[in-house]
Design a protein around this motif. Structure first.
Motif, PDB file in Angstrom:
ATOM      1  N   ILE A   1       0.840  -1.199   0.000  1.00  0.00           N
ATOM      2  CA  ILE A   1       0.000   0.000   0.000  1.00  0.00           C
ATOM      3  C   ILE A   1       0.877   1.252   0.000  1.00  0.00           C
ATOM      4  O   ILE A   1       1.815   1.371   0.789  1.00  0.00           O
ATOM      5  CB  ILE A   1      -0.934   0.009   1.224  1.00  0.00           C
ATOM      6  CG1 ILE A   1      -1.861  -1.211   1.193  1.00  0.00           C
ATOM      7  CG2 ILE A   1      -1.754   1.299   1.272  1.00  0.00           C
ATOM      8  CD1 ILE A   1      -2.711  -1.367   2.430  1.00  0.00           C
ATOM      9  N   SER A   2       0.543   2.188  -0.878  1.00  0.00           N
ATOM     10  CA  SER A   2       1.211   3.485  -0.910  1.00  0.00           C
ATOM     11  C   SER A   2       0.211   4.527  -1.390  1.00  0.00           C
ATOM     12  O   SER A   2      -0.890   4.186  -1.848  1.00  0.00           O
ATOM     13  CB  SER A   2       2.446   3.453  -1.827  1.00  0.00           C
ATOM     14  OG  SER A   2       2.062   3.181  -3.168  1.00  0.00           O
ATOM     15  N   PHE A   3       0.589   5.807  -1.293  1.00  0.00           N
ATOM     16  CA  PHE A   3      -0.338   6.893  -1.590  1.00  0.00           C
ATOM     17  C   PHE A   3       0.322   7.928  -2.493  1.00  0.00           C
ATOM     18  O   PHE A   3       1.538   8.138  -2.437  1.00  0.00           O
ATOM     19  CB  PHE A   3      -0.786   7.586  -0.291  1.00  0.00           C
ATOM     20  CG  PHE A   3      -1.390   6.665   0.732  1.00  0.00           C
ATOM     21  CD1 PHE A   3      -2.755   6.508   0.817  1.00  0.00           C
ATOM     22  CD2 PHE A   3      -0.582   5.950   1.611  1.00  0.00           C
ATOM     23  CE1 PHE A   3      -3.326   5.660   1.754  1.00  0.00           C
ATOM     24  CE2 PHE A   3      -1.134   5.100   2.560  1.00  0.00           C
ATOM     25  CZ  PHE A   3      -2.514   4.952   2.626  1.00  0.00           C
ATOM     26  N   SER A   4      -0.501   8.592  -3.294  1.00  0.00           N
ATOM     27  CA  SER A   4      -0.032   9.712  -4.095  1.00  0.00           C
ATOM     28  C   SER A   4      -1.226  10.601  -4.412  1.00  0.00           C
ATOM     29  O   SER A   4      -2.371  10.120  -4.474  1.00  0.00           O
ATOM     30  CB  SER A   4       0.640   9.234  -5.388  1.00  0.00           C
ATOM     31  OG  SER A   4      -0.303   8.601  -6.233  1.00  0.00           O
ATOM     32  N   PRO A   5      -0.998  11.895  -4.606  1.00  0.00           N
ATOM     33  CA  PRO A   5      -2.100  12.798  -4.962  1.00  0.00           C
ATOM     34  C   PRO A   5      -2.623  12.472  -6.355  1.00  0.00           C
ATOM     35  O   PRO A   5      -1.890  11.979  -7.216  1.00  0.00           O
ATOM     36  CB  PRO A   5      -1.456  14.186  -4.926  1.00  0.00           C
ATOM     37  CG  PRO A   5      -0.186  14.014  -4.154  1.00  0.00           C
ATOM     38  CD  PRO A   5       0.272  12.609  -4.425  1.00  0.00           C
ATOM     39  N   CYS A   6      -3.901  12.751  -6.593  1.00  0.00           N
ATOM     40  CA  CYS A   6      -4.482  12.614  -7.922  1.00  0.00           C
ATOM     41  C   CYS A   6      -5.643  13.587  -8.036  1.00  0.00           C
ATOM     42  O   CYS A   6      -6.052  14.194  -7.036  1.00  0.00           O
ATOM     43  CB  CYS A   6      -4.933  11.186  -8.215  1.00  0.00           C
ATOM     44  SG  CYS A   6      -6.262  10.586  -7.167  1.00  0.00           S
ATOM     45  N   ASP A   7      -6.171  13.754  -9.220  1.00  0.00           N
ATOM     46  CA  ASP A   7      -7.236  14.722  -9.435  1.00  0.00           C
ATOM     47  C   ASP A   7      -8.459  14.454  -8.560  1.00  0.00           C
ATOM     48  O   ASP A   7      -9.131  15.387  -8.123  1.00  0.00           O
ATOM     49  CB  ASP A   7      -7.653  14.728 -10.913  1.00  0.00           C
ATOM     50  CG  ASP A   7      -6.558  15.269 -11.827  1.00  0.00           C
ATOM     51  OD1 ASP A   7      -5.656  15.955 -11.302  1.00  0.00           O
ATOM     52  OD2 ASP A   7      -6.600  14.978 -13.034  1.00  0.00           O
TER      53      ASP A   7
END
Length: 457
Positions: free
Chosen positions: A233-239
């Motif tokens: 599991i990882s995270f990143s910004p998106c629209d």
């Protein structure tokens, strides 16, 4: 300032202990750094179960036609009103706790951050308190693991969820256990798209597989997406707001959501308590180490509630208070190891659990009997139109004592207490089997289940 006792924290155990000690004539100080009532009152049991009730009302309204009830137009949810309702419950409960404490004769209430400076002294924002006995009731908070990118996106914990007054478009919940699943179902019923991301191979992994599978089926039937085996599991910004990368073996490699809820466990509030100054050790997870009477290695210090690692529930915290009070005031040698494991998962239908799981019994090697019954064969469930789930009871084949039970179904969280009471009485299951329960109830089927026990293969 000198006292007979100092209590740090006004959660479930602290205020009740203050009441017993002051009634016994002790001069007591209680310190609270934030909100009276602790997690249960402010961001845990009471507000979440208030939200569960609102979600259930919405769900039942949508099913009105099933009961021959006609509603005009679609069912809507006013999230601002939903929030205000739960906050009213919180404010009233918190206010009652604070009023009770401030009116308690013999108790001095202080607000501030308490830190131990020795085995018998506590500093509260520069003010030094001293007592021969100190009781820690500092609770816990949401765990935020150091997952890649977690600080690059906005995320919520159970605390932030209490402040939402608008419906998320897509709520992605990281964590497929008790907290996460309750929020998943309630927000789906409010109208949000919901995805649950779980690292393990199944939901609520501590339960037996058939319980996990049944809960998953219930949630998926309501439109909740479940992603299991999310090992990276990882995270990143998106629209859309936040992209949760799951790297599952099946399905899309990422889930895009408007909101992210981290529901991956709790951690104790012990890291800024000054425990080292008092010589009180913690384990590798930060929990205060205590003995069977909840006393630490320092004779003048005890730890109650979530911070001691001996229970993670409001009812276990309250029992901690009872154990300490019994030993100190009543010459009653109670201990934490007398306590049976019991809890509930407040999805709809709820899961009531007590004692050992089937997996634990198998691992123990003992001979056991098992009885089950689907809720489709429980009259009360049929009449309510809520037939999901099952009842399961496990019994020791030699002693005839009940080892454990799981009731997943309508009123399962209440019906389980019939099992719990008999287990505490250490009575054989035949005592409960021969009772004459009230009809129509869920509990009336317990003797029937016990009458159909079979060897556990």
């Amino acid at each position: 300032m000198n006292f007979d006792a100092i209590i740090i924290g006004a959660g479930q155990a602290g205020p009740s202990l203050a009441g017993r000690l002051t009634a016994a004539g002790w001069k007591v100080a209680l310190v609270e750094r934030k909100l009276f009532g602790g997690t249960c009152v402010n961001t845990g049991c009471m507000p979440t179960k208030t939200l569960v009730a609102s979600a259930y009302a919405a769900h039942l309204a949508r099913r009105a036609a099933d009961y021959g009830v006609v509603l005009q137009g679609p069912v809507g949810v006013d999230m601002k009103a939903v929030k205000e309702r739960q906050q009213t419950v919180v404010r009233n409960a918190r206010g009652n706790v604070e009023k009770w404490l401030r009116g308690m004769k013999g108790l001095t209430v202080l607000e501030g951050h308490a830190r131990l400076t020795s085995p018998t002294t506590v500093e509260v924002d520069g003010q030094v308190l001293e007592a021969p006995r100190i009781f820690l009731n500092v609770g816990g908070r949401a765990n935020v693991p150091d997952m890649p990118g977690v600080n690059d996106v906005p995320y919520l914990t159970n605390v932030g969820m209490m402040q939402l007054d608008a419906l998320p478009e897509h709520l992605v919940i990281v964590g497929g256990s008790y907290i996460g699943l309750e929020f998943a179902q309630m927000y789906r019923r409010f109208g949000a798209q919901v995805t649950v991301v779980e690292m393990g191979p199944r939901l609520i992994g501590r339960e037996d597989p058939e319980v996990s599978d049944a809960v998953r089926e219930i949630l998926e039937a309501e439109g909740i997406a479940v992603r299991l085996n999310a090992e990276c599991i990882s995270f990143s910004p998106c629209d859309e707001g936040a992209c949760v990368h799951v790297s599952c073996k099946e399905g899309e490699p990422a889930v895009k959501g408007s909101h992210v809820l981290l529901a991956v466990g709790r951690k104790p509030n012990t890291d800024d308590l000054g425990l080292e100054a008092a010589g009180v050790p913690v384990d590798k997870r930060g929990y205060v180490t205590v003995d069977e009477t909840l006393r630490t290695n320092v004779p003048s210090i005890w730890a109650m509630g979530d911070c001691n690692g001996r229970g993670a529930f409001t009812h276990t915290a309250y029992n901690d208070f009872e154990i300490i009070a019994a030993n100190l005031l009543d010459d009653d040698p109670r201990k934490v190891t007398d306590r049976l494991t019991a809890y509930a998962l407040y999805t709809d239908p709820p899961l009531g659990r007590v004692g050992m799981t089937e997996a634990e019994i198998r691992a123990s090697g003992r001979a056991a009997l098992v009885g089950t019954r689907p809720m489709t064969r429980v009259g009360r469930a049929i009449e309510k139109g809520e037939t999901q789930g099952f009842m399961k009871v496990l019994v020791d084949a030699e002693s005839k004592q009940i080892l454990g039970a799981a009731f997943l179904g309508t009123s399962g969280d209440e019906a389980i207490h019939g099992i719990l009471d008999v287990m505490y009485a250490k009575a054989p299951y035949t005592v409960l089997q021969r009772t004459v329960p009230i009809h129509p109830t869920v509990s009336e089927l317990i003797p029937t289940v016990l009458g159909e026990l079979k060897p556990l293969d």
